[in-house]
Write a protein that holds these residues in place. Structure first.
Motif, PDB file in Angstrom:
ATOM      1  N   ARG A 117       0.816  -1.218   0.000  1.00 23.93           N
ATOM      2  CA  ARG A 117       0.000   0.000   0.000  1.00 23.93           C
ATOM      3  C   ARG A 117       0.850   1.270   0.000  1.00 23.93           C
ATOM      4  NH1 ARG A 117      -5.126  -0.816   0.828  1.00 23.93           N
ATOM      5  NH2 ARG A 117      -5.554   1.236   1.708  1.00 23.93           N
ATOM      6  N   CYS A 118       0.260   2.316  -0.588  1.00 24.40           N
ATOM      7  CA  CYS A 118       0.935   3.619  -0.651  1.00 24.40           C
ATOM      8  C   CYS A 118      -0.148   4.636  -0.979  1.00 24.40           C
ATOM      9  CB  CYS A 118       1.974   3.594  -1.777  1.00 24.40           C
ATOM     10  SG  CYS A 118       2.615   5.222  -2.213  1.00 24.40           S
ATOM     11  N   PHE A 119      -0.103   5.832  -0.369  1.00 17.30           N
ATOM     12  CA  PHE A 119      -1.204   6.745  -0.665  1.00 17.30           C
ATOM     13  C   PHE A 119      -1.135   7.364  -2.040  1.00 17.30           C
ATOM     14  CE2 PHE A 119       1.474  10.063   0.559  1.00 17.30           C
ATOM     15  CZ  PHE A 119       1.623  10.255   1.935  1.00 17.30           C
ATOM     16  N   PHE A 120      -0.085   7.105  -2.807  1.00 18.34           N
ATOM     17  CA  PHE A 120      -0.078   7.514  -4.219  1.00 18.34           C
ATOM     18  C   PHE A 120      -0.611   6.397  -5.126  1.00 18.34           C
ATOM     19  CE2 PHE A 120       3.153  10.162  -2.244  1.00 18.34           C
ATOM     20  CZ  PHE A 120       2.748  11.413  -2.657  1.00 18.34           C
ATOM     21  N   PHE A 121      -0.805   5.206  -4.548  1.00 13.48           N
ATOM     22  CA  PHE A 121      -1.268   4.042  -5.316  1.00 13.48           C
ATOM     23  C   PHE A 121      -2.743   3.750  -5.021  1.00 13.48           C
ATOM     24  CE2 PHE A 121      -1.770  -0.685  -5.210  1.00 13.48           C
ATOM     25  CZ  PHE A 121      -1.590  -0.948  -6.563  1.00 13.48           C
ATOM     26  N   ASN A 122      -3.123   3.738  -3.736  1.00 12.87           N
ATOM     27  CA  ASN A 122      -4.512   3.400  -3.365  1.00 12.87           C
ATOM     28  C   ASN A 122      -5.417   4.608  -3.581  1.00 12.87           C
ATOM     29  OD1 ASN A 122      -2.629   1.748  -1.133  1.00 12.87           O
ATOM     30  ND2 ASN A 122      -4.152   0.575  -2.232  1.00 12.87           N
ATOM     31  N   PHE A 133       0.923   9.068 -13.118  1.00 16.46           N
ATOM     32  CA  PHE A 133       0.962   7.698 -12.591  1.00 16.46           C
ATOM     33  C   PHE A 133       2.339   7.383 -12.015  1.00 16.46           C
ATOM     34  CE2 PHE A 133      -2.297   7.483 -16.002  1.00 16.46           C
ATOM     35  CZ  PHE A 133      -3.375   7.227 -15.176  1.00 16.46           C
ATOM     36  N   CYS A 134       2.393   6.289 -11.240  1.00 16.98           N
ATOM     37  CA  CYS A 134       3.674   5.901 -10.640  1.00 16.98           C
ATOM     38  C   CYS A 134       4.069   4.503 -11.075  1.00 16.98           C
ATOM     39  CB  CYS A 134       3.608   6.016  -9.118  1.00 16.98           C
ATOM     40  SG  CYS A 134       2.832   4.602  -8.342  1.00 16.98           S
ATOM     41  N   LEU A 135       5.323   4.147 -10.747  1.00 18.75           N
ATOM     42  CA  LEU A 135       5.903   2.850 -11.125  1.00 18.75           C
ATOM     43  C   LEU A 135       4.994   1.656 -10.863  1.00 18.75           C
ATOM     44  CD1 LEU A 135       9.465   2.951  -9.516  1.00 18.75           C
ATOM     45  CD2 LEU A 135       8.959   2.582 -11.941  1.00 18.75           C
ATOM     46  N   LYS A 136       4.244   1.706  -9.781  1.00 16.12           N
ATOM     47  CA  LYS A 136       3.483   0.518  -9.375  1.00 16.12           C
ATOM     48  C   LYS A 136       2.244   0.304 -10.240  1.00 16.12           C
ATOM     49  CE  LYS A 136       1.771  -1.649  -5.121  1.00 16.12           C
ATOM     50  NZ  LYS A 136       2.192  -3.017  -5.407  1.00 16.12           N
ATOM     51  N   ALA A 137       1.769   1.355 -10.882  1.00 11.47           N
ATOM     52  CA  ALA A 137       0.624   1.202 -11.789  1.00 11.47           C
ATOM     53  C   ALA A 137       0.667   2.291 -12.849  1.00 11.47           C
ATOM     54  CB  ALA A 137      -0.690   1.271 -11.028  1.00 11.47           C
ATOM     55  N   ASP A 140       6.057   5.606 -14.563  1.00 13.38           N
ATOM     56  CA  ASP A 140       7.481   5.259 -14.603  1.00 13.38           C
ATOM     57  C   ASP A 140       8.303   6.004 -13.562  1.00 13.38           C
ATOM     58  OD1 ASP A 140       7.411   7.778 -15.583  1.00 13.38           O
ATOM     59  OD2 ASP A 140       8.201   7.305 -17.563  1.00 13.38           O
ATOM     60  N   ARG A 141       7.651   6.539 -12.522  1.00 10.94           N
ATOM     61  CA  ARG A 141       8.436   7.194 -11.465  1.00 10.94           C
ATOM     62  C   ARG A 141       7.792   6.964 -10.119  1.00 10.94           C
ATOM     63  NH1 ARG A 141       6.179  13.156 -11.905  1.00 10.94           N
ATOM     64  NH2 ARG A 141       4.384  12.661 -13.172  1.00 10.94           N
ATOM     65  N   CYS A 142       8.578   7.193  -9.080  1.00  8.94           N
ATOM     66  CA  CYS A 142       8.054   7.051  -7.724  1.00  8.94           C
ATOM     67  C   CYS A 142       7.860   8.450  -7.140  1.00  8.94           C
ATOM     68  CB  CYS A 142       9.027   6.236  -6.868  1.00  8.94           C
ATOM     69  SG  CYS A 142       8.499   6.141  -5.154  1.00  8.94           S
ATOM     70  N   HIS A 143       6.692   8.711  -6.591  1.00 12.88           N
ATOM     71  CA  HIS A 143       6.426  10.025  -5.993  1.00 12.88           C
ATOM     72  C   HIS A 143       6.960  10.130  -4.577  1.00 12.88           C
ATOM     73  CE1 HIS A 143       3.952  10.853  -9.414  1.00 12.88           C
ATOM     74  NE2 HIS A 143       3.123   9.865  -9.124  1.00 12.88           N
ATOM     75  N   VAL A 144       7.296   8.985  -3.976  1.00 13.11           N
ATOM     76  CA  VAL A 144       7.732   9.005  -2.577  1.00 13.11           C
ATOM     77  C   VAL A 144       9.242   9.198  -2.491  1.00 13.11           C
ATOM     78  CG1 VAL A 144       7.776   7.702  -0.409  1.00 13.11           C
ATOM     79  CG2 VAL A 144       5.804   7.524  -1.920  1.00 13.11           C
ATOM     80  N   VAL A 145       9.969   8.422  -3.276  1.00 12.96           N
ATOM     81  CA  VAL A 145      11.434   8.563  -3.313  1.00 12.96           C
ATOM     82  C   VAL A 145      11.811   8.785  -4.790  1.00 12.96           C
ATOM     83  CG1 VAL A 145      13.632   7.562  -2.555  1.00 12.96           C
ATOM     84  CG2 VAL A 145      11.509   6.883  -1.415  1.00 12.96           C
ATOM     85  N   LYS A 150      12.721   2.423  -7.714  1.00 14.54           N
ATOM     86  CA  LYS A 150      12.022   1.285  -7.142  1.00 14.54           C
ATOM     87  C   LYS A 150      10.828   1.758  -6.329  1.00 14.54           C
ATOM     88  CE  LYS A 150      14.163  -0.799  -3.545  1.00 14.54           C
ATOM     89  NZ  LYS A 150      15.252  -1.464  -2.781  1.00 14.54           N
ATOM     90  N   CYS A 151       9.994   0.794  -5.979  1.00 19.25           N
ATOM     91  CA  CYS A 151       8.748   1.121  -5.281  1.00 19.25           C
ATOM     92  C   CYS A 151       8.908   0.828  -3.789  1.00 19.25           C
ATOM     93  CB  CYS A 151       7.629   0.280  -5.893  1.00 19.25           C
ATOM     94  SG  CYS A 151       6.097   0.329  -4.947  1.00 19.25           S
ATOM     95  N   TYR A 152       8.402   1.727  -2.948  1.00 18.05           N
ATOM     96  CA  TYR A 152       8.529   1.587  -1.500  1.00 18.05           C
ATOM     97  C   TYR A 152       7.179   1.315  -0.832  1.00 18.05           C
ATOM     98  CZ  TYR A 152      13.216   3.220  -2.229  1.00 18.05           C
ATOM     99  OH  TYR A 152      14.514   3.310  -2.666  1.00 18.05           O
ATOM    100  N   ALA A 153       6.202   0.854  -1.639  1.00 17.11           N
ATOM    101  CA  ALA A 153       4.874   0.593  -1.045  1.00 17.11           C
ATOM    102  C   ALA A 153       5.012  -0.384   0.126  1.00 17.11           C
ATOM    103  CB  ALA A 153       3.936   0.046  -2.109  1.00 17.11           C
ATOM    104  N   HIS A 297       7.445   7.905   3.674  1.00 16.75           N
ATOM    105  CA  HIS A 297       6.235   8.712   3.859  1.00 16.75           C
ATOM    106  C   HIS A 297       5.192   8.340   2.804  1.00 16.75           C
ATOM    107  CE1 HIS A 297       4.392  12.949   4.588  1.00 16.75           C
ATOM    108  NE2 HIS A 297       3.698  11.971   5.124  1.00 16.75           N
ATOM    109  N   ASN A 298       4.554   7.178   2.995  1.00 13.26           N
ATOM    110  CA  ASN A 298       3.519   6.767   2.033  1.00 13.26           C
ATOM    111  C   ASN A 298       2.274   6.190   2.706  1.00 13.26           C
ATOM    112  OD1 ASN A 298       4.511   4.327   2.852  1.00 13.26           O
ATOM    113  ND2 ASN A 298       4.857   3.516   0.807  1.00 13.26           N
ATOM    114  N   THR A 299       2.190   6.326   4.020  1.00 11.32           N
ATOM    115  CA  THR A 299       0.959   5.949   4.723  1.00 11.32           C
ATOM    116  C   THR A 299       0.537   7.137   5.579  1.00 11.32           C
ATOM    117  OG1 THR A 299       2.142   5.037   6.614  1.00 11.32           O
ATOM    118  CG2 THR A 299       1.641   3.500   4.824  1.00 11.32           C
TER     119      THR A 299
HETATM  120  S1  SF4 Z   1       6.187   3.946  -3.316  1.00  8.64           S
HETATM  121 FE1  SF4 Z   1       6.416   5.119  -5.232  1.00  8.64          FE
HETATM  122  S2  SF4 Z   1       6.233   3.619  -6.922  1.00  8.64           S
HETATM  123 FE2  SF4 Z   1       5.493   2.638  -5.035  1.00  8.64          FE
HETATM  124  S3  SF4 Z   1       3.284   2.964  -5.054  1.00  8.64           S
HETATM  125 FE3  SF4 Z   1       4.160   4.676  -3.909  1.00  8.64          FE
HETATM  126  S4  SF4 Z   1       4.533   6.291  -5.401  1.00  8.64           S
HETATM  127 FE4  SF4 Z   1       4.171   4.407  -6.516  1.00  8.64          FE
END
Ligand code: SF4
Ligand SMILES: Cc1cc2nc3c(=O)[nH]c(=O)nc-3n(C[C@H](O)[C@H](O)[C@H](O)COP(=O)(O)OP(=O)(O)OC[C@H]3O[C@@H](n4cnc5c(N)ncnc54)[C@H](O)[C@@H]3O)c2cc1C
Length: 327
Positions: A117-122, A133-137, A140-145, A150-153, A297-299
Motif C-alpha cells: 500500500r501507498c497513498f499515491f497508489f490506493n 501515474f507511478c511505477l506501481k501502476a 514510470d516514477r516514484c512520488h515518494v522517493v 524502485k517502489c517503497y509501497a 512517507h507513504n501511509t
Molecule cells: S512507493 Fe512510489 S512507486 Fe510505489 S506505489 Fe508509492 S509512489 Fe508508486
C-alpha cells in the motif's frame, strides 16, 4: 467506481489451477475472498483480463491445528479457540484484521499476498491521472522517493509476522510442481513494493503448515493503526518465545507494516538466547530493531513516528512475553 469486465475461471483442483495459470500466462490474477483485489480493480489498479477463482478448490479449504488452507476464512480462524490458544500471536493478529465483515470473506492466502500500500497508489484512476501515474501502476516514477527507480509501497498484512514467529511454512504449487519453504523466505528482502515475494509466475499458495513444536508457545501481536476498528497496520510487531524468569530460552520477532515486506530478525533475537533480558538489554535490543526498518512517507502516519514506535512496540511485546513467564 465500477468493475471492468473480466473472464472468470472456476477450476476445481490445484492441478486445474496450475494448468490454467500456464494457459493464461501472466494475463490473470488469483481471486480468493476478493476483499483486497476487487477494490483495487475498481480503482483500475493493474487490471488483468482473467480472474482465476480459488473458491471451488477443495484442497485449499479449511484448517486444523497443523494446517491452514489458503482459502481458510479469517473469521473461522478467529472463532477457533483451540487454534488461537495454540498460537497466541496468530489469535491476536487475526482478530485485528480489518472488520468482521471483511474477515468473513478474507482468506489466509489473500492476507499473506495482500497488495502493498501507498497513498499515491490506493487512489482512483482520476486521482492518479491528475498527479501522474507511478511505477506501481501505469507510470514510470516514484512520488515518494523520486530519485530511486524502485517502489517503497508498504506490506500491510497482519498474519504474516504472526505466523513467521511460530516458524510456519508455506506450501506453494506451480508449473514446476510443489515446494515448501519457511514463510519468512516467501518474501523477497531484496525486492521492492512491486516484486516482493519469491513466488514464480503462476505459483499459488496452497496452505500454511504450523509446526507442532510451536504449539502452546507464548506469543503476541501488537498493531499500530489510526482507527482501531478498521485500518490496515501502520506497524505490526509479532513475538513468540520461551522465557525462564528473565532468561531467554528461545525467541522469534517479526515486523510488518514498516517495509515492503514483513521481516524476521533472527540474528538479533539469537543474540538474546541464554541471556537475561534486563530492561537495559531490552532497550538496546529494541533500538537495534528500530534502526533496521525503513518506513517511508507513504501511509497516514509520519515515517519518523512509525520508526520510533517500532522500539516502543518491540519493548511492549517482549515485556509481555517476559511477564507471562513470571506469572
Ligand atoms: S512507493 Fe512510489 S512507486 Fe510505489 S506505489 Fe508509492 S509512489 Fe508508486
Ligand atoms: C476496509 C478494509 C480494511 C482492511 N484492513 C486490513 C487489515 O487491517 N489488515 C490486513 O491484513 N488486511 C486488511 N485488508 C485487506 C484484506 O481484506 C485482507 O488482507 C484479506 O485477508 C485479503 O484476503 P482475500 O482472500 O480477500 O484476498 P484477495 O483480495 O482475494 O487477494 C489478495 C491478493 O492475493 C492474491 N491471492 C489470494 N489468494 C492467493 C493464493 N492462494 N495464491 C496466490 N495468490 C493469492 C490475489 O491474486 C491478490 O493479489 C483490508 C481490506 C479492506 C477492504
Amino acid at each position: 467506481m465500477h468493475l471492468d469486465p473480466f473472464e472468470l475461471h472456476r477450476p476445481a483442483s490445484v492441478d486445474d489451477v496450475v494448468r490454467l495459470s500456464r494457459d493464461l500466462a501472466g494475463g490473470f490474477d488469483y481471486l480468493a475472498g476478493g476483499t483486497d483485489l476487487l477494490p483495487n480493480y475498481k480503482m483500475h489498479l493493474n487490471l488483468k483480463p482473467h480472474l482465476v477463482a480459488l473458491e471451488d478448490v477443495a484442497e485449499l479449504q479449511g484448517h486444523t491445528l497443523a494446517r491452514l488452507g489458503a482459502m481458510a476464512r479469517l473469521a473461522d480462524l478467529e472463532t477457533d479457540g483451540a487454534l488461537t490458544a495454540a498460537y497466541p500471536s496468530l489469535g491476536e493478529a487475526v482478530r485485528e484484521v480489518a472488520t468482521p465483515l471483511v474477515r468473513a470473506s478474507g482468506t489466509v492466502g489473500g492476507n499473506l499476498l495482500v497488495e502493498t500500500r501507498c497513498f499515491f497508489f490506493n487512489q482512483s484512476y482520476f486521482w492518479r491521472a491528475s498527479l501522474g501515474f507511478c511505477l506501481k501502476a501505469d507510470g514510470d516514477r516514484c512520488h515518494v522517493v523520486p530519485q530511486k527507480e524502485k517502489c517503497y509501497a508498504t506490506f500491510s498484512g497482519d498474519l504474516a509476522p504472526a505466523l513467521m514467529v511460530v516458524d510456519a511454512e508455506v506450501e506453494v504449487a506451480g508449473p514446476d510442481g510443489r515446494r515448501r519453504m519457511p514463510l519468512h523466505e516467501l518474501y523477497d528482502l531484496g525486492g521492492d513494493g512491486i516484486r516482493r515475494t519469491h513466488l514464480a509466475p503462476g505459483e499459488l499458495v496452497v496452505a500454511v503448515h504450523l509446526p507442532e513444536a510451536s504449539r502452546g508457545r507464548p506469543g503476541t501481536y501488537l498493531k499500530l493503526r489510526v482507527r482501531p476498528s478498521y485500518d490496515f497496520p501502520e506497524l505490526g510487531v509479532a513475538a513468540s518465545g520461551v522465557f525462564e524468569g528473565r532468561r531467554v530460552r528461545s525467541l522469534r520477532l517479526a515486523v510488518g507494516g514498516a517495509d515492503p515486506y514483513p521481516r524476521r530478525f533472527d540474528a538479533l533475537t539469537d543474540s538474546l538466547v541464554d541471556t537475561e533480558l534486563t530492561d537495559e538489554r531490552l532497550q538496546e535490543f529494541s533500538a537495534r530493531v528500530e534502526r533496521a526498518v525503513r518506513p517511508v512517507h507513504n501511509t497516514f502516519l509520519l515515517p519518523d513516528y512509525r520508526r520510533r514506535m517500532v522500539s516502543v512496540y518491540v519493548r511492549r511485546a517482549l515485556t509481555r512475553l517476559r511477564e507471562s513467564a513470571a506469572s
